[in-house]
Design an enzyme around this catalytic site. Structure first.
Site, mmCIF file in Angstrom:
data_model
loop_
_atom_site.group_PDB
_atom_site.id
_atom_site.type_symbol
_atom_site.label_atom_id
_atom_site.label_comp_id
_atom_site.label_asym_id
_atom_site.label_seq_id
_atom_site.Cartn_x
_atom_site.Cartn_y
_atom_site.Cartn_z
ATOM 1 N N GLY A 1 0.823 -1.214 0.000
ATOM 2 C CA GLY A 1 0.000 0.000 0.000
ATOM 3 C C GLY A 1 0.850 1.255 0.000
ATOM 4 O O GLY A 1 1.646 1.478 0.902
ATOM 5 N N PHE B 1 -0.874 7.178 2.489
ATOM 6 C CA PHE B 1 -0.148 8.057 3.418
ATOM 7 C C PHE B 1 0.781 7.256 4.325
ATOM 8 O O PHE B 1 1.929 7.633 4.557
ATOM 9 C CB PHE B 1 -1.141 8.833 4.297
ATOM 10 C CG PHE B 1 -1.826 9.932 3.574
ATOM 11 C CD1 PHE B 1 -1.174 11.127 3.312
ATOM 12 C CD2 PHE B 1 -3.135 9.795 3.142
ATOM 13 C CE1 PHE B 1 -1.809 12.160 2.639
ATOM 14 C CE2 PHE B 1 -3.779 10.816 2.472
ATOM 15 C CZ PHE B 1 -3.118 12.003 2.219
ATOM 16 N N VAL C 1 -2.023 -7.439 -3.846
ATOM 17 C CA VAL C 1 -1.677 -8.509 -2.903
ATOM 18 C C VAL C 1 -2.940 -9.277 -2.564
ATOM 19 O O VAL C 1 -3.946 -8.703 -2.148
ATOM 20 C CB VAL C 1 -0.995 -7.932 -1.650
ATOM 21 C CG1 VAL C 1 -0.706 -9.034 -0.639
ATOM 22 C CG2 VAL C 1 0.287 -7.238 -2.050
ATOM 23 N N GLU D 1 -18.026 18.517 2.214
ATOM 24 C CA GLU D 1 -17.189 19.165 1.190
ATOM 25 C C GLU D 1 -17.778 18.955 -0.210
ATOM 26 O O GLU D 1 -17.784 19.872 -1.037
ATOM 27 C CB GLU D 1 -15.752 18.628 1.290
ATOM 28 C CG GLU D 1 -15.102 19.095 2.593
ATOM 29 C CD GLU D 1 -13.664 18.624 2.802
ATOM 30 O OE1 GLU D 1 -13.014 19.174 3.695
ATOM 31 O OE2 GLU D 1 -13.203 17.723 2.100
ATOM 32 N N ASP E 1 -5.129 3.494 8.186
ATOM 33 C CA ASP E 1 -6.563 3.182 8.339
ATOM 34 C C ASP E 1 -6.825 1.724 8.708
ATOM 35 O O ASP E 1 -7.783 1.404 9.401
ATOM 36 C CB ASP E 1 -7.292 3.447 7.009
ATOM 37 C CG ASP E 1 -7.678 4.902 6.845
ATOM 38 O OD1 ASP E 1 -7.310 5.714 7.705
ATOM 39 O OD2 ASP E 1 -8.360 5.214 5.835
ATOM 40 N N GLN F 1 -3.367 11.931 9.333
ATOM 41 C CA GLN F 1 -2.297 12.135 10.314
ATOM 42 C C GLN F 1 -1.883 10.881 11.079
ATOM 43 O O GLN F 1 -0.685 10.596 11.188
ATOM 44 C CB GLN F 1 -2.674 13.275 11.285
ATOM 45 C CG GLN F 1 -2.243 14.652 10.797
ATOM 46 C CD GLN F 1 -0.755 14.727 10.475
ATOM 47 O OE1 GLN F 1 0.098 14.233 11.204
ATOM 48 N NE2 GLN F 1 -0.424 15.347 9.358
HETATM 49 C C1 LIG Z 1 -13.038 11.187 -0.048
HETATM 50 C C2 LIG Z 1 -12.103 11.174 1.117
HETATM 51 C C3 LIG Z 1 -11.792 12.368 1.766
HETATM 52 C C4 LIG Z 1 -10.929 12.369 2.846
HETATM 53 N N1 LIG Z 1 -10.617 13.564 3.454
HETATM 54 C C5 LIG Z 1 -9.705 13.593 4.433
HETATM 55 C C6 LIG Z 1 -9.292 14.831 5.009
HETATM 56 O O1 LIG Z 1 -9.783 15.906 4.634
HETATM 57 N N2 LIG Z 1 -8.352 14.802 5.976
HETATM 58 C C7 LIG Z 1 -7.789 13.631 6.405
HETATM 59 O O2 LIG Z 1 -6.901 13.653 7.267
HETATM 60 N N3 LIG Z 1 -8.179 12.459 5.895
HETATM 61 C C8 LIG Z 1 -9.112 12.401 4.932
HETATM 62 N N4 LIG Z 1 -9.496 11.199 4.384
HETATM 63 C C9 LIG Z 1 -8.962 9.963 4.968
HETATM 64 C C10 LIG Z 1 -7.541 9.699 4.519
HETATM 65 O O3 LIG Z 1 -7.438 9.838 3.135
HETATM 66 C C11 LIG Z 1 -7.156 8.297 4.969
HETATM 67 O O4 LIG Z 1 -7.246 8.247 6.376
HETATM 68 C C12 LIG Z 1 -5.747 7.974 4.535
HETATM 69 O O5 LIG Z 1 -5.671 7.926 3.136
HETATM 70 C C13 LIG Z 1 -5.282 6.658 5.142
HETATM 71 O O6 LIG Z 1 -4.001 6.366 4.680
HETATM 72 P P1 LIG Z 1 -3.563 4.847 4.466
HETATM 73 O O7 LIG Z 1 -2.153 4.914 4.014
HETATM 74 O O8 LIG Z 1 -3.895 4.062 5.659
HETATM 75 O O9 LIG Z 1 -4.500 4.295 3.306
HETATM 76 P P2 LIG Z 1 -4.696 4.813 1.798
HETATM 77 O O10 LIG Z 1 -4.245 6.209 1.633
HETATM 78 O O11 LIG Z 1 -6.100 4.469 1.472
HETATM 79 O O12 LIG Z 1 -3.719 3.877 0.961
HETATM 80 C C14 LIG Z 1 -3.916 2.494 0.831
HETATM 81 C C15 LIG Z 1 -3.151 2.037 -0.412
HETATM 82 O O13 LIG Z 1 -3.143 0.630 -0.427
HETATM 83 C C16 LIG Z 1 -3.380 0.151 -1.736
HETATM 84 N N5 LIG Z 1 -3.953 -1.192 -1.589
HETATM 85 C C17 LIG Z 1 -5.035 -1.552 -0.864
HETATM 86 N N6 LIG Z 1 -5.208 -2.869 -0.902
HETATM 87 C C18 LIG Z 1 -4.215 -3.367 -1.675
HETATM 88 C C19 LIG Z 1 -3.856 -4.685 -2.084
HETATM 89 N N7 LIG Z 1 -4.536 -5.755 -1.684
HETATM 90 N N8 LIG Z 1 -2.776 -4.836 -2.897
HETATM 91 C C20 LIG Z 1 -2.068 -3.751 -3.299
HETATM 92 N N9 LIG Z 1 -2.365 -2.483 -2.922
HETATM 93 C C21 LIG Z 1 -3.410 -2.308 -2.110
HETATM 94 C C22 LIG Z 1 -4.344 1.175 -2.333
HETATM 95 O O14 LIG Z 1 -4.284 1.184 -3.743
HETATM 96 C C23 LIG Z 1 -3.820 2.478 -1.713
HETATM 97 O O15 LIG Z 1 -2.855 3.097 -2.535
HETATM 98 C C24 LIG Z 1 -10.360 11.160 3.304
HETATM 99 C C25 LIG Z 1 -10.665 9.962 2.657
HETATM 100 C C26 LIG Z 1 -11.523 9.969 1.572
HETATM 101 C C27 LIG Z 1 -11.853 8.682 0.865
#
Ligand SMILES: Cc1cc2nc3c(=O)[nH]c(=O)nc-3n(C[C@H](O)[C@H](O)[C@H](O)COP(=O)(O)OP(=O)(O)OC[C@H]3O[C@@H](n4cnc5c(N)ncnc54)[C@H](O)[C@@H]3O)c2cc1C
Length: 436
Positions: free
Chosen positions: A15, A18, A83, A174, A306, A324
């Protein structure tokens, strides 16, 4: 997968969100082999997806190529792969491009849309977790406006001009604010043959206020801002069904005929198959982790962002699923992996809450910052500054900054283009949306 055997221990990060890129950036400088995997070859800045779906930004400005992250590292690799399964007994993962062994595995797979089992919404509604989905919403909104211009049947036209969003969290708020701006500033100029008064925007929320995760003051201000923009808000209201034509709610007589229904009312983790049942918490679909982000029952498997559910006294339901905690957990885990290699004691994760904000539209945003709560122009300015700062990639910051200035000065949204027609894309859309 064409990953060479290295003398360095191999860390596989699943993944490039962030959490994943925050970790990768810190580990790539170390004596480690780092393999970053993602099903897309880009990172998505999800907080600005709503601007893509409402024509405010081009998709490229909120995406960042993941290969750019590993390109300067001698033992760092990116692979475009989905994956599919973890085989922890063999320290191995199975992916769409082959198998790979690991010394340390980090799951940073983020979240998916949660429909709470409502199949009608999943089948007919729209939602927004990825850039293709945001582009589909953009096409749908613009196509509906085009259709409305030529439709003589008033009932059909009303459905085409009714925009219904479920969930008044930051995404729903938003999105409604941005659709209202399209109605107030773009439609009168581009669609002079449409009566803007016929366009209605409905925001439906099950709880008794908008922006439930924020302070009451922020909720009140956001409510007022939305009202000023002409959004109709329905609190204490639950969506029961959307059959592709009508949204039915739990309130008698409160149903909406609409061609655009956007579900922004829930997320759950996106786990990968293969770990013990005790590692995944049922309803949330997130991996239970300890204070070091180690997944319950495993020493060399970690989860961050997340997908990680770290429960403590302050956060009994885990940290909020926002950017964050994901960034900070990535940073802390990088420290801990280095410590593991040196056989040093691990450092527990502590979340530094930097505040919450949401924008409702031009000059309108709300901010909760420690004990400070404020809204209006300054909050909006701060919101823009913070989003530009965290947007990944210098080019993206510049493009977005100039886009925003252009939009602000001209009351315009430059990307109102139907590049991928929604209808002909319906089949792909279904495949794509089922995954996330
Ligand atoms: C519409 C929207 C608005 C948002 N607004 C805000 C905001 O204003 N402020 C804020 O702080 N947060 C906001 N968020 C939440 C924030 O974007 C998430 O909390 C954050 O992206 C989490 O980061 P992460 O790295 O855990 O997951 P993600 O950023 O979701 O990244 C997960 C990655 O894993 C990859 N992935 C998943 N499963 C697999 C797999 N099986 N094999 C290969 N790759 C995989 C995906 O392609 C993705 O690139 C928002 C979310 C959304 C959907």
């Amino acid at each position: 997968m064409n990953i060479p055997i290295s003398e360095n221990p191999r860390v596989v990060i699943v993944g490039g969100g962030f959490a994943g890129i925050s970790l990768a950036k810190h580990l790539l400088k170390e004596k480690l082999q780092v393999v970053l995997l993602d099903r897309n070859n880009y990172h998505t800045f999800q907080p600005l997806l709503y601007q893509v779906s409402t024509s405010g930004l081009e998709p490229d400005s909120i995406a960042y190529p993941l290969r750019k992250i590993t390109r300067h590292s001698k033992d760092g690799y990116f692979r475009l792969a989905e994956v599919q399964q973890i085989v922890p007994e063999e320290n191995l993962i199975k992916t769409s491009i082959g198998d790979l062994t690991y010394d340390y595995l980090v799951l940073a797979t983020g979240s998916k849309t949660n429909f709470f089992g409502n199949e009608s919404i999943e089948e007919h509604g729209m939602w927004m977790k990825t850039i293709p989905q945001a582009l589909n919403i953009r096409s749908l909104i613009l196509e509906n406006l085009e259709q409305a211009v030529i439709t003589e049947d008033p009932v059909k036209r009303k459905a085409l001009l009714n925009f219904v969003v479920a969930g008044a969290g930051p995404t729903g708020v938003e999105l409604c604010g941005a659709i209202a701006e399209v109605r107030n500033h773009i439609v009168p100029r581009d669609f002079r043959d449409l009566d803007t008064n016929e366009i209605q925007i409905h925001l439906i929320e099950g709880l008794d206020r908008v922006l439930p995760p924020m302070s009451e003051k922020a909720s009140e201000k956001a409510y007022k801002f939305l009202k000023e923009l002409g959004v109709e808000i329905h609190l204490n209201t639950m969506v029961q069904e959307y059959n592709g034509e009508t949204v039915t709610t739990n309130k008698e007589g409160l149903n909406f005929k609409t061609a655009t229904f956007i579900w922004a009312a829930g997320v759950a983790g996106a786990p990968v198959e293969g770990l013990n049942a005790s590692a995944v918490v049922d309803k949330a679909d997130r991996y239970e982790v300890n204070v070091f982000n180690q997944v319950t029952g495993y020493e060399n498997i970690f989860a961050i962002g997340d997908i990680a559910l770290m429960r403590n006294e302050k956060y009994p339901k885990g940290h909020p699923m926002v950017a964050q905690p994901a960034i900070q957990q990535g940073r802390n885990l990088a420290k801990n992996i280095k410590r593991l290699l040196k056989k040093e004691e691990l450092v527990p994760f502590e979340y530094n809450d930097k505040g919450t904000m949401a924008t409702v539209g031009r000059n309108k945003a709300v901010v909760d910052l420690g004990k400070m709560r404020f809204g209006g122009f300054f909050a909006w300015f701060l919101w823009m500054f913070i989003h530009l700062y965290f947007l990944v990639g210098f080019r993206n910051r510049i493009v977005t900054f100039f886009n925003w200035i252009y939009n602000y000065v001209n009351y315009d949204k430059a990307s109102r283009l139907i590049i991928r027609p929604f209808k002909s894309n319906k089949k792909n859309l279904e495949v794509d949306q089922k995954k996330v």
